[in-house]
Write a protein that holds these residues in place. Structure first.
Motif, short mmCIF file in Angstrom:
data_model
loop_
_atom_site.label_atom_id
_atom_site.label_comp_id
_atom_site.label_asym_id
_atom_site.label_seq_id
_atom_site.Cartn_x
_atom_site.Cartn_y
_atom_site.Cartn_z
N ILE A 71 32.77 48.55 39.30
CA ILE A 71 33.91 47.92 39.97
C ILE A 71 33.64 47.78 41.47
CG2 ILE A 71 36.34 48.22 40.59
CD1 ILE A 71 36.72 49.52 37.82
N GLY A 72 33.02 48.79 42.06
CA GLY A 72 32.68 48.71 43.47
C GLY A 72 31.74 47.56 43.75
N ASN A 73 30.73 47.41 42.92
CA ASN A 73 29.77 46.31 43.07
C ASN A 73 30.46 44.97 42.89
OD1 ASN A 73 26.88 45.04 41.29
ND2 ASN A 73 27.08 45.31 43.48
N ALA A 74 31.38 44.89 41.93
CA ALA A 74 32.12 43.65 41.68
C ALA A 74 32.94 43.24 42.90
CB ALA A 74 33.02 43.81 40.46
N LYS A 75 33.61 44.20 43.51
CA LYS A 75 34.42 43.91 44.69
C LYS A 75 33.55 43.42 45.84
CE LYS A 75 37.69 46.93 45.69
NZ LYS A 75 38.37 48.24 45.87
N GLU A 76 32.39 44.03 46.02
CA GLU A 76 31.47 43.60 47.08
C GLU A 76 30.94 42.20 46.80
OE1 GLU A 76 29.49 47.67 48.84
OE2 GLU A 76 28.61 46.82 47.03
#
Length: 245
Positions: free
Chosen positions: A21-26
């Motif tokens: 999810i963190g990678n997706a937001k970035e």
């Protein structure tokens, strides 16, 4: 929930993978929203597990979700359809023979559904036998225009041309681009696309008159140690998109 993919100047939308999810937001931030984040059905054990996880992603990135098969695996087609029915993503990857079932199952026409066809070694033609049963038989090859019209008959939005192997089959790809332009169909070039050939591959499509292009850039921009898509590469791709249009 947003069901409209965000195309840069109405022409190009990236499709890249996310490992978290963190990678997706970035990714979403780096691409300024002009992206569909691929989540592969193959990584989940059940539809329920996938739905639960994907809903969390969707909340964080304005539903810029692309539900994927996983390497074009035809055996994932039904799971993709069933996940998509529950989460209503902006984008769905599907084998040629699974498009009609999927469109009927989700019950709306806003989500982009692609239909997977493959190079066949002959310009102007594509292989449409990409389903779980048909892929194990002799290749079903038809004119690309016929393939597109068949996809339209099934409620499809775009043609996914995979595996391209970059520009290995350039002549075939150029014919696919011309057919998509003539028949007003979206195009999703996929397979072997990287920072070195991305601009040329997308430019060929735009120069042919394709109105909307969704290039899939996967393993070439994934960090092999972390599994994350490299944010610096997403920014480079966005700059190329801006240059192209």
């Amino acid at each position: 929930m947003n069901l409209k993919a965000n195309f840069y100047r109405d022409k190009i939308c990236l499709n890249v993978l996310s490992n978290s999810i963190g990678n997706a937001k970035e990714i979403f931030e780096a691409a300024e929203g002009h992206v569909l984040v691929g989540l592969l059905s193959k990584k989940y054990e059940t539809v329920e597990e996938a739905v639960s996880d994907i809903r969390i992603y969707a909340e964080e990135i304005d539903n810029a979700i692309s539900v994927g098969l996983g390497g074009g695996d035809p055996n994932q087609w039904r799971m993709v359809a069933e996940i998509s029915k529950e989460v209503n993503p902006q984008h769905i990857n599907q084998v040629f023979t699974g498009v009609g079932y999927t469109r009927g199952l989700i019950g709306q026409h806003d989500t982009i559904i692609n239909g997977l066809v493959s190079p066949c070694g002959k310009a102007g033609f594509v292989k449409i036998s990409t389903g779980p049963l048909s892929s194990s038989e002799e290749s079903g090859v038809v004119p690309v225009k016929t393939a597109i019209q068949m996809l339209k008959d099934m409620g499809c939005s775009s043609i996914k041309y995979f595996p391209m192997e970059g520009l290995k089959n350039r002549g075939e790809y150029e014919e696919v681009c011309r057919a998509c332009a003539e028949l007003d169909f979206m195009l999703e070039p996929t397979g072997g696309i990287d920072l070195n050939n991305f601009e040329e591959i997308v430019k060929i499509a735009l120069d042919a008159g394709v109105k909307k292009v969704i290039p899939h850039v996967y393993s070439s921009i994934v960090d092999k140690d972390t599994g994350d898509t490299r944010i610096s590469d997403v920014k480079i791709l966005l700059d190329m998109m801006k240059k192209l249009v």
